[in-house]
Scaffold this motif. Sequence first.
Motif, PDB file in Angstrom:
ATOM      1  N   PRO A 113       1.418   4.377 -14.512  1.00  0.00           N
ATOM      2  CA  PRO A 113       1.967   4.279 -13.155  1.00  0.00           C
ATOM      3  C   PRO A 113       3.482   4.432 -13.202  1.00  0.00           C
ATOM      4  N   ASP A 114       4.070   4.747 -12.059  1.00  0.00           N
ATOM      5  CA  ASP A 114       5.530   4.825 -12.009  1.00  0.00           C
ATOM      6  C   ASP A 114       6.147   3.470 -12.316  1.00  0.00           C
ATOM      7  N   GLU A 127       2.776   3.659  -7.309  1.00  0.00           N
ATOM      8  CA  GLU A 127       2.881   5.113  -7.456  1.00  0.00           C
ATOM      9  C   GLU A 127       3.775   5.643  -6.344  1.00  0.00           C
ATOM     10  N   GLN A 129       4.808   8.852  -4.754  1.00  0.00           N
ATOM     11  CA  GLN A 129       4.277  10.215  -4.772  1.00  0.00           C
ATOM     12  C   GLN A 129       5.182  11.167  -4.000  1.00  0.00           C
ATOM     13  N   VAL A 138      -5.812  11.512  -6.588  1.00  0.00           N
ATOM     14  CA  VAL A 138      -5.453  10.215  -6.002  1.00  0.00           C
ATOM     15  C   VAL A 138      -6.613   9.239  -6.144  1.00  0.00           C
ATOM     16  N   ARG A 141      -7.126   8.211  -9.937  1.00  0.00           N
ATOM     17  CA  ARG A 141      -6.130   7.247 -10.434  1.00  0.00           C
ATOM     18  C   ARG A 141      -6.342   5.874  -9.802  1.00  0.00           C
ATOM     19  N   THR A 142      -6.641   5.869  -8.506  1.00  0.00           N
ATOM     20  CA  THR A 142      -6.883   4.597  -7.824  1.00  0.00           C
ATOM     21  C   THR A 142      -8.092   3.891  -8.422  1.00  0.00           C
ATOM     22  N   PRO A 152      -3.630  -0.663  -6.638  1.00  0.00           N
ATOM     23  CA  PRO A 152      -2.354   0.059  -6.598  1.00  0.00           C
ATOM     24  C   PRO A 152      -1.771   0.140  -5.195  1.00  0.00           C
ATOM     25  N   TRP A 154       0.399   2.968  -3.164  1.00  0.00           N
ATOM     26  CA  TRP A 154       0.933   4.324  -3.151  1.00  0.00           C
ATOM     27  C   TRP A 154       2.020   4.391  -2.090  1.00  0.00           C
ATOM     28  N   LEU A 156       4.515   7.069  -0.356  1.00  0.00           N
ATOM     29  CA  LEU A 156       4.758   8.498  -0.199  1.00  0.00           C
ATOM     30  C   LEU A 156       6.239   8.751   0.065  1.00  0.00           C
ATOM     31  N   PHE A 181      -2.912   8.407   2.365  1.00  0.00           N
ATOM     32  CA  PHE A 181      -2.042   7.287   2.017  1.00  0.00           C
ATOM     33  C   PHE A 181      -1.931   6.275   3.155  1.00  0.00           C
ATOM     34  N   THR A 194       6.420   5.092   3.863  1.00  0.00           N
ATOM     35  CA  THR A 194       7.080   6.121   3.066  1.00  0.00           C
ATOM     36  C   THR A 194       8.462   5.631   2.654  1.00  0.00           C
TER      37      THR A 194
END
Length: 386
Positions: A113-114, A127, A129, A138, A141-142, A152, A154, A156, A181, A194
């Motif tokens: 993961p980031d 994450e 993205q 997506v 990974r989830t 997780p 996410w 954006l 997302f 976001t």
Amino acid sequence: MGLRRRGRKILTAQTLEGHAITLSLEMKREQLREWRRTKDFYCCQCKEQVQLKIGDINIPHFAHRKDTACVADFSEGESKEHLLGKMLLFSFFQTHSSAVQLEPFLKMVSQRPDLLVTTKISKIPIEFQCSIIPTADVISRTDGYRSIDMEPIWILQTPAKFNTLAEGVGVFHFSKFHEQFFMRKSPEELVLLTFNPQTKRFHYFSSLIHVAGKRYIGIHRSLSIHYQTFPFAEPNAPSKDELERYAALFASMRNDFLQSRILLNRRGVRDPFLRKCYELRFLPTNLPSWVGIPVPFADAFQEHDCEWQLAIVYFVRRKGIGFHQLTENLIRKLMDCQENNSERKIQACLAYRNFLLSIGINSSRENVAFNEINIFKLISDRFLAN
């Protein structure tokens, strides 16, 4: 012919002695250039040597060689925005959580993961993205994180078209990529979170009501990273003035849809929607006001509310029954004829049936007045009840 993989940019590496080095925005370039002259750095996962890249414009980072075979590599490249976003979020989570790791490798699922945020009760992969990737990636990974009991988040990157968008109630266009997302604040309420690393602001698109296709009515708000909290701040419910704006926009867009179906239609009564109108003896521009209204779960349909709700009215008329006799089993049979059937579509149909019964409509031939004031109340009950 074999494909050479582009060297992946990373922000964490280790020295020959095994000390982890995480690059941050606070580090001075002079210090980093000294490290580059005097130290060797290695990938924490594959142990191959990586290069410390330092420029006057680009964000400092470590890079694998172009022919790297690091199993922690992802397929998409690292943009400047992605690197900057990860560094900003890393600094943010350092002050808002028990611990945070940048680009850790999770051996159990072979995923990186980031960020990995540790709280008192859980570990949360983050994450950020920036690039468009397949929905399957997506989901994969989830599912990987969930298989090891991690849920997780996410985030954006704020789409460019929204960066200068005025705040408040508006009509937004979201692609299929954006929709995946969406977070659900409740079973009915959708929120898109976001982040814009250039302006250091989070952008919220909340209280979203699907109208048709890619169009949603919602509220846009932004929040500086300096005022953000974790868990992330939640948007407020719409105010009375905002709800009135919702109702006016929805009513206007409903009218525009009905006008366009006549003016732009090239199929005549071969068009399924117009055919149903014809058989029900409804003029499209004079459709009963209770057909095409915002109900919970309507985002499950891509078509306008007028279309799928008219299909229910048509089904009831053909069956010769009242709406009180429209059982869940009958709704499921109706939905079985549709592509991309889903449980959420069933819930939307049930919500529509229940609404009709609540305002005293049991027959498709009944004419109960329903206007913008009623739409306002319907939307108010939906959002203010959460």
